[in-house]
Design a protein around this motif. Structure first.
Motif, PDB file in Angstrom:
ATOM      1  N   TYR A  54     -30.133 -64.294  37.462  1.00 27.83           N
ATOM      2  CA  TYR A  54     -30.690 -63.879  36.419  1.00 27.83           C
ATOM      3  C   TYR A  54     -31.889 -63.970  35.699  1.00 27.83           C
ATOM      4  O   TYR A  54     -32.576 -62.845  35.605  1.00 27.83           O
ATOM      5  CB  TYR A  54     -29.070 -64.171  34.705  1.00 27.83           C
ATOM      6  N   ARG A  55     -32.578 -65.446  35.341  1.00 28.74           N
ATOM      7  CA  ARG A  55     -33.672 -66.007  34.795  1.00 28.74           C
ATOM      8  C   ARG A  55     -34.963 -64.775  35.484  1.00 28.74           C
ATOM      9  O   ARG A  55     -35.716 -64.486  35.310  1.00 28.74           O
ATOM     10  CB  ARG A  55     -33.930 -67.438  34.039  1.00 28.74           C
ATOM     11  N   ILE A  58     -33.781 -60.557  36.326  1.00 35.78           N
ATOM     12  CA  ILE A  58     -34.257 -59.321  35.410  1.00 35.78           C
ATOM     13  C   ILE A  58     -34.711 -60.377  34.165  1.00 35.78           C
ATOM     14  O   ILE A  58     -35.648 -59.438  33.983  1.00 35.78           O
ATOM     15  CB  ILE A  58     -32.425 -59.885  35.031  1.00 35.78           C
ATOM     16  N   LYS A  59     -35.427 -61.081  33.832  1.00 35.38           N
ATOM     17  CA  LYS A  59     -36.177 -62.108  32.987  1.00 35.38           C
ATOM     18  C   LYS A  59     -37.722 -62.606  33.267  1.00 35.38           C
ATOM     19  O   LYS A  59     -38.696 -62.667  32.728  1.00 35.38           O
ATOM     20  CB  LYS A  59     -35.346 -63.833  31.963  1.00 35.38           C
ATOM     21  N   GLN A  60     -37.955 -62.192  35.134  1.00 31.52           N
ATOM     22  CA  GLN A  60     -38.991 -62.875  35.869  1.00 31.52           C
ATOM     23  C   GLN A  60     -39.646 -63.858  35.405  1.00 31.52           C
ATOM     24  O   GLN A  60     -40.597 -64.735  35.044  1.00 31.52           O
ATOM     25  CB  GLN A  60     -40.030 -61.224  35.185  1.00 31.52           C
ATOM     26  N   ASP A  61     -38.206 -64.825  35.160  1.00 28.62           N
ATOM     27  CA  ASP A  61     -38.583 -65.944  35.103  1.00 28.62           C
ATOM     28  C   ASP A  61     -38.801 -66.988  35.914  1.00 28.62           C
ATOM     29  O   ASP A  61     -37.528 -66.891  37.671  1.00 28.62           O
ATOM     30  CB  ASP A  61     -37.932 -67.257  33.764  1.00 28.62           C
ATOM     31  N   GLN A 173     -26.024 -57.165  29.907  1.00 27.37           N
ATOM     32  CA  GLN A 173     -27.424 -56.831  30.259  1.00 27.37           C
ATOM     33  C   GLN A 173     -28.027 -56.126  31.764  1.00 27.37           C
ATOM     34  O   GLN A 173     -29.471 -55.595  31.726  1.00 27.37           O
ATOM     35  CB  GLN A 173     -28.278 -58.600  30.160  1.00 27.37           C
ATOM     36  N   CYS A 174     -27.052 -56.242  32.524  1.00 29.05           N
ATOM     37  CA  CYS A 174     -27.528 -56.135  34.019  1.00 29.05           C
ATOM     38  C   CYS A 174     -25.946 -55.298  34.192  1.00 29.05           C
ATOM     39  O   CYS A 174     -26.360 -55.770  36.117  1.00 29.05           O
ATOM     40  CB  CYS A 174     -28.783 -56.914  34.801  1.00 29.05           C
TER      41      CYS A 174
END
Length: 415
Positions: A54-55, A58-61, A173-174
């Motif tokens: 997810y990070r 989705i969060k682009q980390d 979130q997704c």
């Protein structure tokens, strides 16, 4: 680094290779290291992989799941390997980043951490690492009050599985972006942690809602809608539970050392009366009764002593949970039983006396004193008895897991 369509297999392989390359180039600080607790159970494994995905997606980390289990010990948990296989990750254990894959160094090469299935960053990651900080917490254990600036910081007690908290986040979130393999892995964790969502058990509303979201989207169920109230009765879910429990409970091939380290957590406590000297406490959860274990493994006491020496433990608690084939419950099935065996080094003052007294007085555990010699036909070797004190109990409250015992031990030792 990746996009939502990236498969779990590809995500693990790519993130591990890039992370280790960045660590070698002294760029490990750019990454968020996502990890479950050191016991390495299925809940920790699934939650870490899913939240790291997810990070990243989705969060682009730059995010990487870290398994706090040495690679050689992955085989001790066959239920984990089975769940990975169901999720389409059967060939990917080499793509999991294990703790011993990270080059040994001080300080740890990364500074940003996300914690799942626990809420206190261990000292091994903070020593000599002043920039270390926790950026996220998703957990279902007692709140220890650390990392209050983490975002998100989600600690919900009671909750049957940390995977349910990760699932809720993903569903909000997704909901349409998560690969089926990850959804399947999370479902396996929730099923095994809640005993198949059994009514009246560990499953809470959030666990049932999470499972209802996961099941029709997983690789194990059809996309037909499933009612939350009916899911626990679904024969496919019950079959999944039976297989996971069977694999989790099959430890007949393991000796004492493997049983002690298979599901193990370690804690550092500071009793005031020991003048701030840190006391290391290990708690091993073992799915086998003490009587057959001690009677069949003649090296039980020597292996226990060696494990305590290797970990520099002052206290070792062995918490058993098993089905007693000789005693049946009201449904005619083997009765679920729990035991506790605590071993304390002689050279730590009155710690043994205080710990044993505190445990025995706990109404939540409801311990009933047993004798190693009379009830377990286990004589403590004289050489062992000179250096350690040991006490054993039958646990009256079969619902009290290590999540109950660990905070209690902390209060007794530090109080």
């Amino acid at each position: 680094m990746s996009g939502p369509a990236l498969s779990p297999v590809h995500f693990l392989a790519v993130s591990k290779a890039k992370y280790l390359k960045d660590v070698e180039g002294e760029r490990g600080k750019d990454w968020v290291v996502v990890m479950g607790n050191e016991a390495g159970d299925l809940d920790s494994l699934a939650s870490a992989i899913a939240y790291a995905w997810y990070r990243s997606a989705i969060k682009q980390d730059a995010a990487i799941p870290l398994v706090q289990t040495p690679r050689a010990d992955l085989s001790l948990r066959t239920e984990n390997l089975y769940a990975l296989e169901l999720a389409g990750l059967n060939a990917s254990t080499q793509d999991l980043l294990c703790i011993d894959d990270v080059p040994a160094s001080s300080p740890f090469p990364s500074v940003k951490f996300a914690l799942v299935d626990h809420n206190h960053l261990q000292s091994r990651f903070t020593e000599g690492n002043p920039e270390a900080r926790v950026v996220a917490v998703l957990d279902h254990h007692e709140d220890e009050g650390h990392h209050t600036d983490a975002d998100p910081r989600i600690i919900v007690v009671p909750t049957g599985s940390a995977a349910s908290l990760v699932t809720r986040l993903l569903s909000e979130q997704c909901p349409d972006a998560v690969p089926k393999g990850l959804l399947t892995l999370l479902l396996c964790a929730i099923v095994v942690d809640t005993n198949g969502l059994k009514p009246g058990g560990k499953a809470e509303k959030i666990d049932r809602e999470a499972a209802a979201f996961l099941a029709p989207r997983s690789l194990l169920f059809s996309p037909d809608s499933l009612a939350i109230s009916d899911l626990h009765e679904d024969p496919r879910l019950q079959e999944l539970l039976a297989t996971l429990q069977s694999k989790k409970g099959d430890v007949s091939h393991l000796g004492t050392r493997d049983l002690l380290r298979r599901d193990y957590k370690e804690y550092s406590f500071v009793p005031s009366r020991l003048l701030n000297k840190t006391v290391l406490v290990g708690l091993s959860s073992v799915p086998v009764g003490l009587h057959p274990w001690i009677s069949t493994d003649k090296s039980f006491w020597s292996s226990t002593e060696q494990w305590m020496a290797d970990r520099n433990l002052s206290v070792l608690g062995i918490l058993t949970s098993f089905r007693d084939e000789k005693k049946l419950n009201k449904h005619g099935k083997p009765k679920h039983r729990r035991e506790q065996l605590f071993v304390v080094r002689e050279d730590v003052g009155d710690l043994a006396e205080r710990l044993f007294k505190g445990l025995k007085s706990s109404e939540e555990l409801d311990l009933k004193k047993r004798s190693l010699a009379e009830d377990y036909n286990a004589e403590v070797p004289s050489s062992f008895a000179k250096r350690y004190k040991a006490k054993v109990w039958e646990q009256g409250n079969n619902d009290a897991t290590r999540k109950v015992t660990a905070p209690l031990v902390k209060r007794i030792i530090e109080g």
